[in-house]
Design a protein around this motif. Structure first.
Motif, PDB file in Angstrom:
ATOM      1  N   LEU A  61       4.713   4.696  -3.687  1.00 13.13           N
ATOM      2  CA  LEU A  61       3.903   5.181  -2.674  1.00 13.13           C
ATOM      3  C   LEU A  61       4.092   5.234  -1.401  1.00 13.13           C
ATOM      4  O   LEU A  61       4.017   6.605  -0.636  1.00 13.13           O
ATOM      5  N   ALA A  65       6.218   8.548   0.641  1.00 17.40           N
ATOM      6  CA  ALA A  65       4.732   9.070   1.436  1.00 17.40           C
ATOM      7  C   ALA A  65       5.968   8.996   2.362  1.00 17.40           C
ATOM      8  O   ALA A  65       6.078  10.759   3.280  1.00 17.40           O
ATOM      9  N   SER A 189       0.044   5.190   0.180  1.00 22.08           N
ATOM     10  CA  SER A 189       0.328   6.534   1.045  1.00 22.08           C
ATOM     11  C   SER A 189      -0.326   6.507   1.964  1.00 22.08           C
ATOM     12  O   SER A 189      -0.131   7.182   2.903  1.00 22.08           O
ATOM     13  N   LEU A 206      -2.469  12.474   2.168  1.00 26.18           N
ATOM     14  CA  LEU A 206      -1.751  11.473   1.806  1.00 26.18           C
ATOM     15  C   LEU A 206      -2.665  10.008   1.307  1.00 26.18           C
ATOM     16  O   LEU A 206      -2.471   9.668   0.219  1.00 26.18           O
ATOM     17  N   GLY A 210      -3.386   9.808  -2.744  1.00 21.86           N
ATOM     18  CA  GLY A 210      -3.323   7.989  -2.858  1.00 21.86           C
ATOM     19  C   GLY A 210      -4.707   8.081  -4.354  1.00 21.86           C
ATOM     20  O   GLY A 210      -4.656   7.239  -5.013  1.00 21.86           O
TER      21      GLY A 210
END
Length: 332
Positions: A61, A65, A189, A206, A210
């Motif tokens: 992640l 991201a 994230s 973001l 997550g």
């Protein structure tokens, strides 16, 4: 017992890792570098648990991201590594608390070396992760991650207090999994977005991506405890019931079932063990509790997907969308 391991990657990266293959390889190298210790047992246990498998979703992640927002530096590799260390340390501690003997089809570290070394190596990994935070040098990232560690610890304590309590309701359940599971997904994230100097809108998107992704994964984990395949999951069906954990399949079965069915589940939660497993499995199926749990997971995954509309089109964004779909489609 020693770990037969030459790298922390127990399995080849999956297709969702393809767009960050080089970054992921760099994370694996950094993991090995950061596991270095003058105490051999620290390295041995650290390598053992790191190499035990898993999808490495949390460091993934971070990479996705940051790259989705055009990040071109190298601190995302350090950030991804420290997130993995934070996660691994919680696994070591959780297995001691839960008195677990198997994780991902292998003996747990506490089963192999004992509780005290497992706890202390978990402490080492946490401490090492904070050293890496300092190396990144972002006060905002340190703020997000240090706050996350507190929330995660609170979530674990809350789960512990819920054990054996059949009066745990759906709201309390979601509060628990938000802390113990979704928080680290969210922090991964979110910190990746901060590293990439996201706009406020992108950063919030973001962060929420997550969170919802983590909730979806935990919901499916809890569902699979009642319908999964032990060999695929690396743990036994009914492990949560054996520990007296009131997860959503049980909470919903009590809410939707007859008073007699609810009484069976209440007894099973209070006493733990697997004496009532067959009866409980029949009830969670008959009441539609597993379908309900899956529908809540799908709801969370859909919310995660919606957050990606705030990001520019890219292969990284596509992989994040694939990850949200994988969350509810997986069988282990």
């Amino acid at each position: 017992m020693t770990a037969d391991v030459t790298s922390p990657a127990a399995a080849a990266p999956s297709p969702i890792h393809a767009v960050v293959t080089e970054d992921f390889a760099a994370v694996n190298r950094t993991i090995m570098d950061q596991l270095a210790s003058r105490i051999p047992l620290v390295e041995t246990i650290g390598q053992y648990i790191i190499a035990s498998g898993g999808k490495r979703l949390r460091p993934l992640l971070v990479l996705l991201a940051a790259r989705a927002l055009g990040y071109q530096g190298n601190h995302h590799v350090i950030l991804a590594t420290l997130i993995e260390f934070m996660h691994t340390s919680t696994l070591l501690h959780d297995d001691v608390v839960d008195e677990s003997h198997m994780r991902r089809g292998k003996a747990t570290a506490n089963d192999a070396w004992g509780n005290a070394p497992s706890v202390l190596v978990g402490d080492f990994l946490y401490s090492r992760s904070f050293q890496m935070m300092v190396e990144i040098g972002s006060i905002r990232i340190m703020s997000v991650l240090s706050s996350a560690t507190c929330v995660i610890a609170e979530g674990e304590v809350q789960q512990l207090t819920n054990v054996g309590n059949p009066d745990t309701d759906e709201a309390a359940y979601f509060e628990t999994i938000q802390g113990k599971t979704a928080m680290l997904f969210e922090a991964a994230s979110h910190s990746g977005a901060i590293l990439a100097q996201a706009t406020p809108e992108q950063e919030a998107a973001l962060q929420h991506y997550g969170r919802y992704l983590g909730l979806a994964f935990q919901l499916i984990d809890d569902l699979l405890d009642y319908q999964g395949d032990a060999s695929a999951m690396g743990k036994n069906v009914g492990d949560d019931l054996a520990e007296g954990k009131p997860t959503l399949p049980l909470i919903q079965a009590m809410a939707a079932g007859t008073p007699e069915q609810a009484a069976v589940i209440r007894r099973a939660i209070r006493h733990g063990g697997l004496d009532h497993l067959d009866e409980v499995l029949a009830i969670v199926n008959a009441t539609g509790a597993l379908d309900y749990t899956r529908s809540r997971a799908e709801e969370m995954a859909a919310k995660a997907l919606a957050q990606l509309d705030h990001l520019p089109p890219s292969p990284y964004r596509d992989s994040m969308a694939d990850l949200a779909r994988l969350a509810v489609e997986r069988e282990s």
